[in-house]
Structures are given as structure tokens and as C-alpha cells.
Design a protein around this motif. Structure first.
Motif, PDB file in Angstrom:
ATOM      1  N   SER A   3      35.008   4.955 -85.882  1.00  9.08           N
ATOM      2  CA  SER A   3      33.899   5.719 -85.300  1.00  9.08           C
ATOM      3  C   SER A   3      34.238   7.195 -85.191  1.00  9.08           C
ATOM      4  CB  SER A   3      33.524   5.149 -83.936  1.00  9.08           C
ATOM      5  OG  SER A   3      34.585   5.337 -83.028  1.00  9.08           O
ATOM      6  N   SER A   4      35.513   7.522 -85.019  1.00  7.89           N
ATOM      7  CA  SER A   4      35.935   8.923 -84.968  1.00  7.89           C
ATOM      8  C   SER A   4      35.706   9.599 -86.319  1.00  7.89           C
ATOM      9  CB  SER A   4      37.405   9.012 -84.573  1.00  7.89           C
ATOM     10  OG  SER A   4      37.856  10.340 -84.699  1.00  7.89           O
ATOM     11  N   ILE A   5      36.031   8.901 -87.389  1.00  6.68           N
ATOM     12  CA  ILE A   5      35.831   9.450 -88.729  1.00  6.68           C
ATOM     13  C   ILE A   5      34.343   9.612 -89.006  1.00  6.68           C
ATOM     14  CG2 ILE A   5      36.143   9.004 -91.193  1.00  6.68           C
ATOM     15  CD1 ILE A   5      38.745   7.540 -90.449  1.00  6.68           C
ATOM     16  N   THR A   6      33.568   8.608 -88.646  1.00  2.61           N
ATOM     17  CA  THR A   6      32.119   8.674 -88.841  1.00  2.61           C
ATOM     18  C   THR A   6      31.519   9.829 -88.046  1.00  2.61           C
ATOM     19  OG1 THR A   6      32.109   6.269 -89.094  1.00  2.61           O
ATOM     20  CG2 THR A   6      29.984   7.348 -88.738  1.00  2.61           C
ATOM     21  N   GLY A   7      31.944   9.986 -86.811  1.00  8.43           N
ATOM     22  CA  GLY A   7      31.454  11.084 -85.975  1.00  8.43           C
ATOM     23  C   GLY A   7      31.785  12.444 -86.557  1.00  8.43           C
ATOM     24  N   ASN A   8      33.004  12.593 -87.106  1.00  9.37           N
ATOM     25  CA  ASN A   8      33.384  13.864 -87.713  1.00  9.37           C
ATOM     26  C   ASN A   8      32.598  14.144 -88.983  1.00  9.37           C
ATOM     27  OD1 ASN A   8      35.290  14.830 -85.860  1.00  9.37           O
ATOM     28  ND2 ASN A   8      36.866  13.494 -86.706  1.00  9.37           N
ATOM     29  N   ILE A   9      32.322  13.108 -89.767  1.00 13.12           N
ATOM     30  CA  ILE A   9      31.527  13.290 -90.989  1.00 13.12           C
ATOM     31  C   ILE A   9      30.106  13.713 -90.620  1.00 13.12           C
ATOM     32  CG2 ILE A   9      30.468  12.067 -92.935  1.00 13.12           C
ATOM     33  CD1 ILE A   9      33.059  10.377 -93.071  1.00 13.12           C
ATOM     34  N   ILE A  10      29.524  13.055 -89.626  1.00 12.32           N
ATOM     35  CA  ILE A  10      28.171  13.401 -89.190  1.00 12.32           C
ATOM     36  C   ILE A  10      28.134  14.817 -88.632  1.00 12.32           C
ATOM     37  CG2 ILE A  10      26.384  12.855 -87.472  1.00 12.32           C
ATOM     38  CD1 ILE A  10      27.150   9.887 -87.882  1.00 12.32           C
ATOM     39  N   ARG A  11      29.128  15.190 -87.823  1.00 13.67           N
ATOM     40  CA  ARG A  11      29.200  16.539 -87.258  1.00 13.67           C
ATOM     41  C   ARG A  11      29.323  17.586 -88.368  1.00 13.67           C
ATOM     42  NH1 ARG A  11      33.878  16.517 -84.019  1.00 13.67           N
ATOM     43  NH2 ARG A  11      32.707  15.216 -82.607  1.00 13.67           N
ATOM     44  N   PHE A  12      30.147  17.300 -89.375  1.00 16.66           N
ATOM     45  CA  PHE A  12      30.335  18.209 -90.506  1.00 16.66           C
ATOM     46  C   PHE A  12      29.009  18.439 -91.229  1.00 16.66           C
ATOM     47  CE2 PHE A  12      31.226  19.222 -94.899  1.00 16.66           C
ATOM     48  CZ  PHE A  12      32.328  20.064 -94.844  1.00 16.66           C
ATOM     49  N   ILE A  13      28.330  17.350 -91.568  1.00 13.54           N
ATOM     50  CA  ILE A  13      27.080  17.443 -92.330  1.00 13.54           C
ATOM     51  C   ILE A  13      25.984  18.119 -91.504  1.00 13.54           C
ATOM     52  CG2 ILE A  13      25.229  16.084 -93.384  1.00 13.54           C
ATOM     53  CD1 ILE A  13      27.443  14.073 -94.236  1.00 13.54           C
ATOM     54  N   LEU A  14      25.845  17.733 -90.241  1.00  8.74           N
ATOM     55  CA  LEU A  14      24.797  18.315 -89.402  1.00  8.74           C
ATOM     56  C   LEU A  14      25.005  19.806 -89.176  1.00  8.74           C
ATOM     57  CD1 LEU A  14      24.046  15.619 -86.675  1.00  8.74           C
ATOM     58  CD2 LEU A  14      22.539  16.452 -88.470  1.00  8.74           C
ATOM     59  N   LEU A  15      26.236  20.205 -88.860  1.00  2.86           N
ATOM     60  CA  LEU A  15      26.480  21.621 -88.619  1.00  2.86           C
ATOM     61  C   LEU A  15      26.283  22.447 -89.889  1.00  2.86           C
ATOM     62  CD1 LEU A  15      29.473  21.503 -86.125  1.00  2.86           C
ATOM     63  CD2 LEU A  15      27.188  22.407 -85.706  1.00  2.86           C
ATOM     64  N   ALA A  16      26.693  21.906 -91.028  1.00  2.00           N
ATOM     65  CA  ALA A  16      26.477  22.624 -92.293  1.00  2.00           C
ATOM     66  C   ALA A  16      24.983  22.753 -92.581  1.00  2.00           C
ATOM     67  CB  ALA A  16      27.197  21.919 -93.438  1.00  2.00           C
ATOM     68  N   LEU A  17      24.229  21.678 -92.395  1.00  2.00           N
ATOM     69  CA  LEU A  17      22.788  21.727 -92.660  1.00  2.00           C
ATOM     70  C   LEU A  17      22.052  22.656 -91.703  1.00  2.00           C
ATOM     71  CD1 LEU A  17      21.941  17.999 -93.483  1.00  2.00           C
ATOM     72  CD2 LEU A  17      21.917  19.947 -95.042  1.00  2.00           C
ATOM     73  N   VAL A  18      22.414  22.602 -90.423  1.00  2.00           N
ATOM     74  CA  VAL A  18      21.763  23.474 -89.438  1.00  2.00           C
ATOM     75  C   VAL A  18      22.101  24.936 -89.722  1.00  2.00           C
ATOM     76  CG1 VAL A  18      21.777  24.099 -86.989  1.00  2.00           C
ATOM     77  CG2 VAL A  18      21.536  21.725 -87.650  1.00  2.00           C
ATOM     78  N   GLN A  19      23.340  25.203 -90.076  1.00  4.30           N
ATOM     79  CA  GLN A  19      23.733  26.570 -90.398  1.00  4.30           C
ATOM     80  C   GLN A  19      22.972  27.077 -91.622  1.00  4.30           C
ATOM     81  OE1 GLN A  19      25.968  28.656 -88.706  1.00  4.30           O
ATOM     82  NE2 GLN A  19      25.167  30.208 -90.075  1.00  4.30           N
ATOM     83  N   ILE A  20      22.903  26.255 -92.648  1.00  8.34           N
ATOM     84  CA  ILE A  20      22.257  26.666 -93.901  1.00  8.34           C
ATOM     85  C   ILE A  20      20.753  26.818 -93.727  1.00  8.34           C
ATOM     86  CG2 ILE A  20      21.699  25.869 -96.232  1.00  8.34           C
ATOM     87  CD1 ILE A  20      24.546  24.532 -96.171  1.00  8.34           C
ATOM     88  N   SER A  21      20.115  25.869 -93.042  1.00 11.98           N
ATOM     89  CA  SER A  21      18.656  25.881 -92.975  1.00 11.98           C
ATOM     90  C   SER A  21      18.085  26.770 -91.875  1.00 11.98           C
ATOM     91  CB  SER A  21      18.126  24.453 -92.803  1.00 11.98           C
ATOM     92  OG  SER A  21      18.598  23.907 -91.599  1.00 11.98           O
ATOM     93  N   ILE A  22      18.784  26.910 -90.757  1.00 10.11           N
ATOM     94  CA  ILE A  22      18.221  27.666 -89.637  1.00 10.11           C
ATOM     95  C   ILE A  22      18.962  28.976 -89.391  1.00 10.11           C
ATOM     96  CG2 ILE A  22      17.747  27.635 -87.156  1.00 10.11           C
ATOM     97  CD1 ILE A  22      17.415  24.587 -87.408  1.00 10.11           C
ATOM     98  N   PHE A  23      20.248  28.888 -89.109  1.00 11.19           N
ATOM     99  CA  PHE A  23      20.977  30.057 -88.626  1.00 11.19           C
ATOM    100  C   PHE A  23      21.284  31.098 -89.697  1.00 11.19           C
ATOM    101  CE2 PHE A  23      22.065  26.863 -85.331  1.00 11.19           C
ATOM    102  CZ  PHE A  23      21.415  27.493 -84.289  1.00 11.19           C
ATOM    103  N   ASN A  24      21.306  30.709 -90.965  1.00 14.12           N
ATOM    104  CA  ASN A  24      21.501  31.707 -92.020  1.00 14.12           C
ATOM    105  C   ASN A  24      20.270  32.593 -92.188  1.00 14.12           C
ATOM    106  OD1 ASN A  24      24.076  30.925 -92.585  1.00 14.12           O
ATOM    107  ND2 ASN A  24      23.567  29.824 -94.447  1.00 14.12           N
ATOM    108  N   ASN A  25      19.139  32.147 -91.676  1.00 11.23           N
ATOM    109  CA  ASN A  25      17.911  32.930 -91.782  1.00 11.23           C
ATOM    110  C   ASN A  25      17.717  33.888 -90.615  1.00 11.23           C
ATOM    111  OD1 ASN A  25      17.128  31.663 -94.206  1.00 11.23           O
ATOM    112  ND2 ASN A  25      16.432  29.892 -93.040  1.00 11.23           N
ATOM    113  N   ILE A  26      18.613  33.879 -89.650  1.00  6.92           N
ATOM    114  CA  ILE A  26      18.533  34.798 -88.519  1.00  6.92           C
ATOM    115  C   ILE A  26      19.368  36.025 -88.850  1.00  6.92           C
ATOM    116  CG2 ILE A  26      19.105  35.159 -86.090  1.00  6.92           C
ATOM    117  CD1 ILE A  26      18.699  32.179 -85.649  1.00  6.92           C
TER     118      ILE A  26
END
Length: 167
Positions: A3-26
Motif C-alpha cells: 500500500s505504501s508503494i501504491t500510495g507513492n505511485i498515486i501521489r506521483f501521478i496526481l501531483l504531476a497531473l495537477v501541476q501540469i494541468s492547473i498550476f503551470n497555467n498560473i
């Protein structure tokens, strides 16, 4: 799968997607650009392999660089904070880090803010120094570091509070 590995993979993907889709446009006034993807590096489990963290940090920074077309500066800044992370953890948490007993779910808000602020400061100085890459523009580097850093720290603390309360 752990579950630790799964959580880190999800955190990696979510933070990358949020950064790319939302925060890079600010981009407010050319100085305020939040970079919340550093939360992945900040909250990577303390007892895990350091070389894995450096590799994942490089991959995360490279992912952000590919979407921003920034030539590797995010990868360099991410690797830098991943490498400096033990020193920053010791500065923020002291003996808790020395005994490897840092649990990010149970630390107080002051230590969280200190740790995120140190990590953000190092990241932004490296990032904007490489972006500007002109020693005569130190004031510009410091302005971008200060304004983006404050905004990044606020967002990172708010995000960490929101996701730690859910648990």
C-alpha cells in the motif's frame, strides 16, 4: 502490491497531473508560479531508499520539463532537493530525524511549515538561477524566489493539511 508503494505511485501521478494541468497555467505578474509537485519529494517516506528518491525526483522533474519545455531545470532542481533532503529534514525535525522516527502524519504544523519552507527555498533558488542563468540578474532571481516561494509554501501547507486531516 504494498500500500505504501501504491500510495507513492498515486501521489506521483496526481501531483504531476495537477501541476501540469492547473498550476503551470498560473503566472501572476511574471513572478508568482506555484510548484506544488515538490510535495512528492517532501513527503516521500523517510526510511525508503535515498537513491530511489533521487531517481523518482529526476523523473518527476523531467515530466514537468517535458510539458513546460524548460530544458531540464525542473529535473535539476528536483534532484537537488532530493539530494539535500536529509539535511533539510535534520534542520526541521532535529532528533526525530536522527532516530528515523519522522512520521509526516503526526508532526506539528510549525515543523511542517519550516520543512516545506526550507525545501521550497532550495528548490526555487536552484530553479530560478538555472532559468535566468545570469549572475547580474540576482535581484530578479531573488524576487522570483521570494514571490513564487511564498505562494508555493502556502499552497503546499494547505494541501498537506487537507490530506492529513482526511486520514
Amino acid at each position: 502490491m504494498n500500500s505504501s508503494i501504491t500510495g507513492n505511485i498515486i501521489r506521483f501521478i496526481l501531483l504531476a497531473l495537477v501541476q501540469i494541468s492547473i498550476f503551470n497555467n498560473i503566472d501572476f505578474l511574471g513572478y508568482i508560479n506555484p510548484y506544488v509537485y515538490i510535495l512528492f519529494i517532501a513527503f516521500f517516506p523517510v526510511g525508503k531508499d535515498r537513491l530511489l528518491l533521487i531517481f523518482l525526483s529526476f523523473f518527476l522533474g523531467l515530466t514537468i520539463d517535458m510539458f513546460l519545455d524548460s530544458g531540464g531545470i525542473h529535473a535539476a532542481a528536483s534532484v537537488c532537493i532530493a539530494y539535500a533532503r536529509p539535511v533539510l529534514l535534520k534542520s526541521a525535525f532535529g532528533t526525530m530525524y536522527e532516530h528515523q522516527s519522522v512520521k509526516f502524519d503526526s508532526i506539528n504544523l510549525g515543523q511542517t511549515i519550516t520543512y516545506i519552507a526550507l525545501l521550497t527555498l532550495v528548490h526555487h533558488v536552484v530553479l530560478f538561477s538555472l532559468e535566468v542563468f545570469n549572475p547580474s540578474k540576482v535581484i530578479l532571481i531573488l524576487k522570483k524566489t521570494l514571490f513564487s516561494g511564498i505562494f508555493t509554501i502556502l499552497l503546499c501547507v494547505i494541501i498537506s493539511i487537507i490530506f492529513n486531516r482526511r486520514k
